[in-house]
Design a protein around this motif. Structure first.
Motif, PDB file in Angstrom:
ATOM      1  N   ASN A  40      19.213  62.813   6.393  1.00 49.28           N
ATOM      2  CA  ASN A  40      18.847  63.927   5.516  1.00 49.28           C
ATOM      3  C   ASN A  40      20.025  64.777   5.077  1.00 49.28           C
ATOM      4  OD1 ASN A  40      16.314  62.934   5.943  1.00 49.28           O
ATOM      5  ND2 ASN A  40      15.486  64.746   6.931  1.00 49.28           N
ATOM      6  N   ASP A  60      12.785  60.735   3.606  1.00 51.76           N
ATOM      7  CA  ASP A  60      11.817  60.610   2.512  1.00 51.76           C
ATOM      8  C   ASP A  60      11.822  59.218   1.886  1.00 51.76           C
ATOM      9  OD1 ASP A  60      11.044  63.212   2.877  1.00 51.76           O
ATOM     10  OD2 ASP A  60      12.034  64.004   1.091  1.00 51.76           O
ATOM     11  N   LYS A  71      17.800  61.901  -3.523  1.00 53.89           N
ATOM     12  CA  LYS A  71      17.896  62.580  -2.231  1.00 53.89           C
ATOM     13  C   LYS A  71      19.333  62.710  -1.730  1.00 53.89           C
ATOM     14  CE  LYS A  71      13.462  63.081  -1.789  1.00 53.89           C
ATOM     15  NZ  LYS A  71      12.839  64.445  -1.763  1.00 53.89           N
TER      16      LYS A  71
END
Length: 282
Positions: free
Chosen positions: A35, A63, A87
């Motif tokens: 992340n 995700d 992302k």
């Protein structure tokens, strides 16, 4: 090869020392984060660029863990790669040449052929954009191999096609697996839990396919425990790295790039505090 799996937050107190000392000794380290693009991965990428040591740095976003199975693999790859790019943190972008990506996590083991075709398609997109990719991220004990219980995923024609494709990409496309002992006995059910990588390489050898690069991007004992005290934990790590003969992780080098210990990040238990006690001994 023995490396670290970070997460946003958690205990990272000793990570910088781990990175700097191994780089200074010109010993390749391995580190993964999810992340975020935190200061540890930033430092790792800078060290790799400056020293030229072949450190393994991996980034993934949670995700993107589940690919869109309802689509055809090629269409799914286009949609999924677009999600992955959306992302990516800005800090990651300057280090494209230093970093590997993982774009799925612990996929459905019953989707072996679909995953292989998807992995070819998404790898082509990633490589075209200048990235390197570790594919699959199979969960502990997956995919199915050997006789009984279902078809052997590594003998599936689509998987063999993926392995042939990966072997032609100049070290830009590889395979990720997760291996846990699911016990505080590190050799529990060896080599069907830890050591399972050998099934992949055996299939390559059988079919005269060059072994792909591989990374064990989650490695450990249990989801909420590492072996302590540190001396006992390091003894277990050394057993897996060097002490299992032809099945030892070091025997799979140079194709096996990394084994990232779970887990220096936030979780439903104090695993991060435990794992931090093994960072400097490693």
């Amino acid at each position: 090869m023995a490396g670290l799996h970070l997460g946003p937050g958690g205990d990272h107190d000793n990570v910088e020392t781990y990175l700097r000392q191994l780089d200074a000794a010109r010993v390749p380290f391995s580190i993964k984060d999810v992340n975020e693009w935190g200061p540890e991965l930033e430092l790792a990428a800078k060290l790799r660029a400056a020293s030229g040591v072949d450190h393994t740095i991996i980034w993934r976003h949670t995700d993107t863990d589940v690919p869109p199975y309802h689509l055809a693999p090629s269409a799914a790859a286009v949609q999924h790669w677009s999600l992955v790019k959306s992302k990516m943190p800005p800090g990651l972008m300057p280090y494209k040449e230093q970093v590997w990506l993982e774009v799925v996590n612990e996929p459905d083991m019953n989707q072996c052929a679909w995953m292989a075709n998807f992995s070819i398609a998404v790898s082509k997109l990633a490589v075209s954009d200048g990235w390197r990719l570790f594919n699959f991220g199979w969960s502990t004990g997956n995919p199915h191999v050997g006789a009984g219980g279902g078809p052997d995923c590594y003998e599936d024609p689509a998987t063999l096609d993926f392995l042939r494709y990966a072997s032609q990409q100049g070290g830009k496309v590889g395979v990720a697996l997760h291996e846990y002992s699911n016990s505080m006995n590190i050799t529990n059910e060896w080599p069907y839990l830890l050591g399972r990588l050998h099934f992949l390489f055996d299939a390559c050898d059988k079919h005269d396919i060059p072994r792909p690069l591989a990374a064990i991007t989650e490695w450990g004992w249990l989801g909420c425990n590492v072996k302590l005290p540190a001396q006992a934990g390091v003894a277990d790590i050394d057993q897996v790295m060097r002490g299992m003969g032809a099945g030892s992780y070091h025997a799979f080098a140079p194709q096996l790039k990394a084994a990232m210990m779970w887990y220096l990040g936030p979780w439903s238990c104090p695993i991060s505090t435990q794992a931090d006690q093994l960072v400097l001994p490693i």
